[in-house]
Design an enzyme around this catalytic site. Structure first.
Site, PDB file in Angstrom:
ATOM      1  N   ASP A 216     -26.142 -37.060  18.168  1.00 56.20           N
ATOM      2  CA  ASP A 216     -25.533 -37.959  19.144  1.00 56.20           C
ATOM      3  C   ASP A 216     -24.120 -38.345  18.701  1.00 56.20           C
ATOM      4  OD1 ASP A 216     -25.924 -39.749  21.526  1.00 56.20           O
ATOM      5  OD2 ASP A 216     -25.584 -41.305  20.010  1.00 56.20           O
ATOM      6  N   GLU A 265     -31.093 -24.947   3.428  1.00 58.85           N
ATOM      7  CA  GLU A 265     -32.055 -25.021   2.334  1.00 58.85           C
ATOM      8  C   GLU A 265     -33.471 -24.721   2.818  1.00 58.85           C
ATOM      9  OE1 GLU A 265     -31.862 -28.918   0.710  1.00 58.85           O
ATOM     10  OE2 GLU A 265     -29.779 -28.735   0.024  1.00 58.85           O
TER      11      GLU A 265
END
Length: 531
Positions: A216, A265
Site C-alpha cells: 500500500d 530467501e
C-alpha cells in the site's frame, strides 16, 4: 498481544515458474466478501468457505485487503499490530487456515502490507506520545515543531489525501505528519528501526506461507529532505501527474531492493506488488526493475476511458515502459478505492467488453470482488451508513469509496443475499437479487459465466497471458483489433454496430450477442477469435 503459530506452510506444489507474469489475481475486500458468524461483517472464516468458488472461477491468486489488528479508522489501513488479526476478522489460526486451504486448492495468497503509516494505537506511536519531544521513539515518525510565534501553524503546507492539513498537533505542542487520516501517522523510513521492523514483518508472513505482498502507498515511504513546502493548495489534483515531495521519491527504491532480498530467501517465487501512483508509466517501471518488486499496479490503464484511441495509447505506453525492465504489465479495471467500472463506463455491455479486452492483453490481470457479477457502484448510500474517512473531510478524496465496498450477493431473493445471517455492514440494493452468484450460475448469458469462460480460455490458449507485445491490426475508427499468435481480439468501443474485415477464424468468446453476419461487430462488444 501478538499472536504466534509454530509451523510455517509450504507454497503450492507443481506450479509453473514465473507464475506472476500472467496470473489473474482476485482482490478480496474481507469485510464485504463473506460473513461466517452473522455479525454483518465479512471475516477470514467466510473467505475460507468461499475459496472453492474462486477456484471454480479460474483465478490464480487471491489478494486479501488488510485484516490486521486495527481501530478501523480507515477500514484496516490503520494497523495497530502487523502480526495480529483484528478480532472482527478472526484469529491468526483463521489466517493460517485460509492460506492452507488456498494452497490445497492450488491458489496463492497475497496479503496487503501498509508500510507508509500505522495506527495511532500502534505501540510505538503511543509510547512516542507519552515520552514527549526529543525522545527516541519520536524519531521513528515525523514529529516537528510548528511554525508561528507559539508553533500554532503546521510545519509545512502539505495536505492530507483525505482532506485538511497533513499535520496534527500533539498535546505537548509538536506536530506529527499523516498523509492520510490523523489516526494514521507516517513512519520515518530514514530510521533503521523502521526498516528492520518491516523486514521482520515480511519474514513473519512469509514463514506463515503467504505468496506475496501488495504494498500500500508504495510510492510514499520516503519524503524529500527537509520536508519542503509544496507552495500550492488542491495538492490531491497533482497526484499521479508530477513528482511531489512526499510521493515517488527516489529513495523508496533502496527499500524495495532490501525487500527483494528477503523475498528471494524463500522458495516458491514469493512476490511484491507496488501500489505506486507515479507521474508516468516510465516512473512506475522503476519499481519493478529486476532487483526490486515483481509487479506494479497500472493506474494509467485504470483511469483510461472507454475510447479506442485512448485505450490503444495506454496499452502501448504500458507495454513499452515495462519491456526494458523485463517486468510484466498489469491490467485492472476496478478496486476498493475507485468507482466500479460498470458504472464508470456507463453500461454493463461496456463493462463486459472491457474485461475481455483486459484478459486478452499480455501480462497479469486483477479482478475486484463482485465485478465478475457485473455489480454496479452503489451511488445512493445514506450518509449515516458511510464509513470512508474522506467523506467527513473537505478538499480530499470524494469520500464515496463505500459505494464499491458494499458486500457482494451470493444467493437468495432478499438482502443480505447469502452474505451472512446477520445483515451486512453496508446496505445492499434490492436489484442485486438478480446479480447473485446463485442467480447467474448456469446462465450462459450471465456476466459470471462470461468471466468463467474467459478465464478457462485464457488458461487453455498459449497465445494468451504472458508476453510483452501485441500486433495491432487495421480497423474502423472506434475499433481496437490486435493479434497474439493465432488469437485475435476485436473491440468495438462505439455505440453503433461496425463492419469489420479480414478477421476470419472461429469465435472463441464474445461479450455480447452476435448477429448472423460475422463481419458485423455489435456496439460496445469484444470478440475473441481463433485463427
Amino acid at each position: 498481544m501478538t499472536q504466534h503459530l509454530a509451523d510455517a506452510l509450504p507454497t503450492p506444489t507443481g506450479t509453473r515458474s514465473g507464475w506472476w507474469r500472467d496470473a489473474v489475481i482476485y482482490q478480496v475486500y474481507p469485510r464485504s466478501f463473506a460473513d461466517s458468524n452473522g455479525d454483518g461483517m465479512g471475516d477470514l472464516a467466510g473467505i475460507r468457505g468461499r475459496l472453492p468458488y474462486l477456484k471454480e472461477l479460474g483465478v490464480d491468486a487471491v489478494w486479501l485487503s488488510p485484516f490486521y489488528a486495527s481501530p478501523q479508522a480507515d477500514a484496516g489501513y490503520d494497523v495497530a499490530d502487523y502480526r495480529a488479526i483484528d478480532p472482527m476478522f478472526g484469529t491468526l489460526h483463521d489466517a493460517d487456515a485460509v492460506i492452507r486451504e488456498a494452497h490445497r486448492l492450488g491458489l496463492r495468497i497475497i496479503v496487503d502490507l501498509v508500510p507508509n503509516h500505522c495506527s495511532d494505537q500502534h505501540e510505538w506511536f503511543k509510547q512516542a506520545l507519552r515520552e514527549g519531544p526529543g525522545t527516541p521513539l519520536r524519531e521513528r515518525f515525523h514529529f516537528r515543531p510548528g511554525k508561528g510565534e507559539s508553533g500554532e501553524r503546521p510545519p509545512n503546507d502539505w495536505e492530507s489525501i483525505f482532506g485538511g492539513p497533513a499535520w496534527t498537533r500533539a498535546e505537548d505542542g509538536e506536530w506529527y505528519l499523516h498523509l492520510f487520516a490523523p489516526e494514521q501517522p507516517d513512519f520515518n523510513w530514514e530510521h533503521p528501526a523502521v526498516q528492520d521492523e518491516f523486514r521482520s514483518v515480511l519474514r513473519f508472513w512469509l514463514d506463515l506461507g503467504v505468496d506475496g505482498f501488495r504494498i500500500d502507498v508504495a510510492h510514499g515511504l520516503v519524503k524529500a529532505a527537509g520536508l519542503p513546502d509544496l507552495g500550492r493548495d488542491e495538492q490531491l489534483k497533482l497526484l499521479g501527474n508530477q513528482v511531489l515531495p512526499f510521493f515517488d521519491q527516489d529513495g523508496v527504491h533502496e527499500i524495495y531492493r532490501s525487500w527483494r532480498k528477503v523475498l528471494d530467501e524463500y522458495a516458491g517465487e514469493r512476490i511484491g506488488v507496488a501500489e505506486a501512483w507515479a507521474p508516468s508509466v516510465a516512473r512506475t517501471a522503476l519499481y519493478v526493475r529486476s532487483d526490486e518488486l515483481h509487479q506494479a499496479f497500472n493506474f494509467h490503464y485504470l483511469t483510461t476511458g472507454w475510447d479506442a484511441a485512448a485505450l490503444r495509447a495506454a496499452v502501448d505506453e504500458s507495454l513499452d515502459a515495462m519491456r526494458p525492465v523485463g517486468a510484466p504489465t498489469t491490467w485492472v479495471l476496478s478496486n476498493h478505492d475507485v468507482v466500479r467500472h460498470r458504472t464508470r463506463f456507463g453500461s454493463l455491455a461496456r463493462a463486459r467488453a472491457a474485461v475481455l479486452l483486459m484478459l486478452a492483453l499480455p501480462g497479469s490481470a486483477y479482478v475486484y470482488q463482485g465485478e465478475e457479477l457485473g455489480l454496479p457502484e452503489v451511488v445512493d448510500l445514506p450518509d449515516e451508513v458511510r464509513q470512508d474517512p474522506s467523506f467527513f473531510k473537505a478538499n480530499g478524496q470524494d469520500g464515496l469509496r463505500d459505494g464499491c465496498r458494499v458486500p457482494i450477493p451470493w444467493s437468495g431473493d432478499a438482502a443480505p443475499y447469502g452474505f451472512g445471517e446477520g445483515g451486512s455492514w453496508l446496505p445492499q440494493p434490492a436489484e442485486w437479487a438478480a446479480l447473485s452468484v446463485e442467480a447467474q450460475t448456469g446462465d450462459a448469458g450471465s456476466t459470471l459465466e462470461l468471466y468463467r469462460a474467459a478465464l478457462r480460455i485464457r488458461r487453455e490458449h498459449a497465445d494468451l497471458g504472458a508476453g510483452d507485445a501485441v500486433e495491432w491490426l487495421e480497423g474502423p475508427e472506434g475499433v481496437l483489433s490486435f493479434r497474439r499468435g493465432a488469437f485475435v481480439c476485436t473491440v468495438n468501443t462505439t455505440g453503433e454496430d461496425v463492419r469489420i474485415a479480414g478477421v476470419g477464424g472461429s469465435v472463441l468468446l464474445a461479450s455480447g450477442e452476435l448477429g448472423a453476419d460475422p463481419a458485423v461487430l455489435p456496439a460496445d462488444t469484444t470478440v475473441w477469435w481463433q485463427g
